[in-house]
Design a protein around this motif. Structure first.
Motif, PDB file in Angstrom:
ATOM      1  N   LEU A   1       0.819  -1.210   0.000  1.00  0.00           N
ATOM      2  CA  LEU A   1       0.000   0.000   0.000  1.00  0.00           C
ATOM      3  C   LEU A   1       0.857   1.265   0.000  1.00  0.00           C
ATOM      4  N   ALA A   2       2.035   1.193   0.625  1.00  0.00           N
ATOM      5  CA  ALA A   2       2.924   2.354   0.687  1.00  0.00           C
ATOM      6  C   ALA A   2       3.536   2.681  -0.674  1.00  0.00           C
ATOM      7  N   ASP A   3       3.712   1.648  -1.526  1.00  0.00           N
ATOM      8  CA  ASP A   3       4.353   1.858  -2.824  1.00  0.00           C
ATOM      9  C   ASP A   3       3.858   0.836  -3.843  1.00  0.00           C
ATOM     10  N   PRO A   4       2.588   0.970  -4.262  1.00  0.00           N
ATOM     11  CA  PRO A   4       2.045  -0.013  -5.213  1.00  0.00           C
ATOM     12  C   PRO A   4       2.755  -0.028  -6.555  1.00  0.00           C
ATOM     13  N   SER A   5       3.298   1.096  -6.974  1.00  0.00           N
ATOM     14  CA  SER A   5       3.980   1.136  -8.275  1.00  0.00           C
ATOM     15  C   SER A   5       5.220   0.251  -8.281  1.00  0.00           C
ATOM     16  N   SER A   6       5.876   0.132  -7.120  1.00  0.00           N
ATOM     17  CA  SER A   6       7.044  -0.741  -7.018  1.00  0.00           C
ATOM     18  C   SER A   6       6.663  -2.195  -7.262  1.00  0.00           C
ATOM     19  N   ALA A   7       5.511  -2.599  -6.728  1.00  0.00           N
ATOM     20  CA  ALA A   7       5.039  -3.972  -6.926  1.00  0.00           C
ATOM     21  C   ALA A   7       4.714  -4.221  -8.395  1.00  0.00           C
TER      22      ALA A   7
ATOM     23  N   ALA B   1       1.637  -9.587 -13.304  1.00  0.00           N
ATOM     24  CA  ALA B   1       0.592  -9.966 -12.347  1.00  0.00           C
ATOM     25  C   ALA B   1      -0.768  -9.413 -12.774  1.00  0.00           C
ATOM     26  N   ALA B   2      -1.808 -10.240 -12.612  1.00  0.00           N
ATOM     27  CA  ALA B   2      -3.165  -9.803 -12.932  1.00  0.00           C
ATOM     28  C   ALA B   2      -3.718  -8.911 -11.832  1.00  0.00           C
ATOM     29  N   GLY B   3      -3.131  -8.988 -10.655  1.00  0.00           N
ATOM     30  CA  GLY B   3      -3.562  -8.201  -9.512  1.00  0.00           C
ATOM     31  C   GLY B   3      -2.755  -8.597  -8.294  1.00  0.00           C
ATOM     32  N   PHE B   4      -3.115  -8.028  -7.162  1.00  0.00           N
ATOM     33  CA  PHE B   4      -2.429  -8.315  -5.907  1.00  0.00           C
ATOM     34  C   PHE B   4      -3.464  -8.515  -4.811  1.00  0.00           C
ATOM     35  N   VAL B   5      -3.157  -9.399  -3.891  1.00  0.00           N
ATOM     36  CA  VAL B   5      -3.995  -9.565  -2.708  1.00  0.00           C
ATOM     37  C   VAL B   5      -3.052  -9.659  -1.515  1.00  0.00           C
TER      38      VAL B   5
ATOM     39  N   PRO C   1       1.379 -11.119  -5.559  1.00  0.00           N
ATOM     40  CA  PRO C   1       0.896 -11.143  -6.942  1.00  0.00           C
ATOM     41  C   PRO C   1       0.012 -12.353  -7.234  1.00  0.00           C
ATOM     42  N   VAL C   2      -1.014 -12.094  -8.028  1.00  0.00           N
ATOM     43  CA  VAL C   2      -1.958 -13.141  -8.435  1.00  0.00           C
ATOM     44  C   VAL C   2      -1.803 -13.335  -9.938  1.00  0.00           C
ATOM     45  N   PRO C   3      -1.618 -14.575 -10.398  1.00  0.00           N
ATOM     46  CA  PRO C   3      -1.441 -14.799 -11.840  1.00  0.00           C
ATOM     47  C   PRO C   3      -2.757 -14.640 -12.605  1.00  0.00           C
TER      48      PRO C   3
ATOM     49  N   LEU D   1       0.570 -16.143  -5.597  1.00  0.00           N
ATOM     50  CA  LEU D   1      -0.373 -16.829  -4.728  1.00  0.00           C
ATOM     51  C   LEU D   1      -1.029 -17.930  -5.556  1.00  0.00           C
ATOM     52  N   ILE D   2      -0.930 -19.156  -5.102  1.00  0.00           N
ATOM     53  CA  ILE D   2      -1.520 -20.286  -5.823  1.00  0.00           C
ATOM     54  C   ILE D   2      -2.867 -20.664  -5.213  1.00  0.00           C
ATOM     55  N   ASP D   3      -2.943 -20.664  -3.897  1.00  0.00           N
ATOM     56  CA  ASP D   3      -4.198 -21.010  -3.234  1.00  0.00           C
ATOM     57  C   ASP D   3      -4.366 -20.144  -1.995  1.00  0.00           C
TER      58      ASP D   3
END
Length: 199
Positions: free
Chosen positions: A45-51, A58-62, A66-68, A118-120
């Motif tokens: 949350l502090a630096d989402p652009s870095s992620a 990554a399709a997204g983050f949780v 990273p979520v594929p 994250l796989i599961d």
């Protein structure tokens, strides 16, 4: 077929050609408090652009993980998310979440596709994220819906110290990762064909 249970078959009746399914990928587990996940969320949350720079595929983050693209979407409804968070507060067994620990830092700052994914456990981790960001209210002991920011530090420490097992594999083989993903929900909440990653 016999109705009598035998731990091992007698040598003369066993057929060595019969092979049962084997594990796709070796899995390791570690016992971590939820606080470890929260640290990752805070960093994200502090630096989402870095992620996004580190995991451009990554399709997204949780919870900052990273979520594929081949994962199903978040499907739990508010009731399911609430029940999960109540289970955490109540000390229920949370099971585990599974990530891929393999990574390749050979290409600049970006990690190779499927690194740290994250796989599961996406539904559970998404429930945490919704709760920590005050998007989900759960009932207190009086039955009053409460968001995270309303909870005092003593109760927060109790929640964050709850152990949530982190399982991980290490592979750069996307097909094996997809098969592992599909296997995770078999017999519990099978994914529909359109939600399966390995087809």
């Amino acid at each position: 077929m016999t109705s009598k249970f035998q731990r091992y078959a007698d040598d003369e009746i066993s057929d060595p050609s019969i092979q049962m399914p084997h594990q796709f990928l070796a899995t390791s587990t570690q016992q971590y408090p939820i606080d470890i996940l929260v640290s990752r969320l805070e960093k994200h949350l502090a630096d989402p652009s870095s992620a996004h720079e580190k995991y451009p595929w990554a399709a997204g983050f949780v919870m900052g993980i990273p979520v594929p693209s081949w994962q199903r979407q978040v499907v739990w409804n508010v009731g399911q998310k609430t029940r999960f968070i109540v289970a955490v507060w109540s000390g229920a067994d949370l099971g585990s979440y599974l990530t891929n620990a393999w990574c390749d830092s050979g290409v600049g700052r970006a990690l190779a596709e499927n690194s740290d994914i994250l796989i599961d456990g996406q539904q559970r981790l998404h429930s945490f994220e919704e709760y920590f960001l005050d998007r989900l209210a759960v009932p207190d002991v009086q039955g009053q819906p409460r968001v995270w920011s309303e909870v005092g530090n003593g109760e927060r420490k109790r929640f964050l110290s709850t152990v949530f097992t982190h399982a991980h594999v290490s592979s750069d083989d996307e097909l094996l990762l997809r098969k592992t993903y599909d296997l995770c929900a078999m017999g519990v909440a099978p994914r529909t064909n359109d939600q399966r990653a390995a087809r």
